[in-house]
Design an enzyme around this catalytic site. Structure first.
Site, PDB file in Angstrom:
ATOM      1  CG  HIS A 122      -0.035  -0.025   2.784  1.00 51.32           C
ATOM      2  ND1 HIS A 122      -0.304   1.101   3.043  1.00 51.32           N
ATOM      3  CD2 HIS A 122      -0.111  -1.207   2.826  1.00 51.32           C
ATOM      4  CE1 HIS A 122       0.361   0.536   4.666  1.00 51.32           C
ATOM      5  NE2 HIS A 122       0.585  -0.558   4.353  1.00 51.32           N
ATOM      6  CG  ASP A 123      -0.986   4.132   1.804  1.00 54.51           C
ATOM      7  OD1 ASP A 123      -0.830   4.615   1.162  1.00 54.51           O
ATOM      8  OD2 ASP A 123      -0.513   3.736   2.215  1.00 54.51           O
ATOM      9  N   GLY A 140       4.654  -1.252   2.874  1.00 55.27           N
ATOM     10  CA  GLY A 140       3.848   0.006   2.879  1.00 55.27           C
ATOM     11  C   GLY A 140       4.563   1.483   1.919  1.00 55.27           C
TER      12      GLY A 140
END
Length: 264
Positions: A122-123, A140
């Protein structure tokens, strides 16, 4: 050109399909997905969440794109995954959407290759022409510059930065930021020099590589403090954009320290 959808594929209402898209057997495309022109989902591909796949990309079997982030704070917020153009995504690759606290978007650039089993958390923000070899994994919020190569089974700690054209050795465990054009190896990874092979393959001139090597030796010499050496390098190579890029990278605010040679 018409869209080709295998009878066993499931396309949910609301999904947007571009021209000449091919959806192979047993693939599933979610209702918030956008599939660009000439994208080929070979077979058994899952495109979930608010996910966009850029034109001319090819996605191979048993890949999952746009699943929710593996983060305990995520409560189902409408975060996104954006994948650029002309990407090659091989078997068993996973890419997750972002988190609300992390900006909400996981972003992949153009012309990248993701080999079997590699994973983007994520991200993360990836540039163009990134290559992730088999089983390479990034945590992440990792930032990956253009033309970075991540070797097989390497692991990159969350929030790390990988500068442009750097090389991550196979099996390396990267817990610190890697300077542009650098080459790191080991567990935990240490800076072993410049990514000379990659620079030559990308057409960097002999003169520019020599400047980078000289600047590198000055940065990590024994004389003076690290900050004093950086000042000296900047003074001597202020006209070499790539050297200035390294200095700026080192001096930017970051949650991770810089990966250094083992003898520094």
């Amino acid at each position: 050109m018409p869209v080709t959808i295998h009878p066993t594929a499931i396309i949910h209402d609301g999904a947007v399909l571009g021209e000449d898209v091919s959806i192979g057997p047993y693939s599933i495309v979610g209702r918030h997905a956008t599939i660009g022109d000439r994208v080929n989902l070979v077979s058994h591909v899952v495109v979930d969440g608010v996910t966009e796949i850029g034109e001319d990309s090819v996605v191979h079997p048993f890949t999952c794109l746009g699943g929710p982030p593996q983060h305990l704070a995520h409560k189902g917020e409408p975060t996104r995954l954006t994948v650029g153009k002309r990407n090659q995504i091989r078997e068993h690759v996973i890419m997750h959407t972002g988190t609300e606290k992390g900006g909400g978007v996981t972003r992949v650039g153009d012309d990248c290759m993701f080999m079997a089993g590699s994973g983007v958390a994520h991200d993360c923000i990836l540039g163009n022409n990134v290559i992730m070899a088999n089983q390479a994994s990034i945590g992440g919020h990792v930032q990956v510059g253009d033309f970075v190569f991540l070797g097989g089974s390497c692991a990159v700690h969350q929030f790390a930065r990988l500068g442009r054209y750097c090389f991550i050795g196979g099996g390396a465990v990267v817990t610190k930021d890697v300077i542009p054009y650098g080459s790191v190896w080991g567990n935990h990874a240490r800076l072993e020099g410049l990514n000379l092979v990659g620079l030559k393959r990308r057409g960097f001139s002999r003169e520019l590589i020599l400047s980078l090597r000289t600047a590198y030796r000055m940065m990590f010499a024994e004389e003076g403090t690290f900050q004093e050496r950086l000042d000296d390098v900047l003074e001597n190579f202020s006209d070499v954009d790539q050297v200035v890029e390294i200095i700026r990278f080192i001096r930017e605010d970051s949650t991770r320290p810089i990966c250094l040679p083992s003898d520094v």
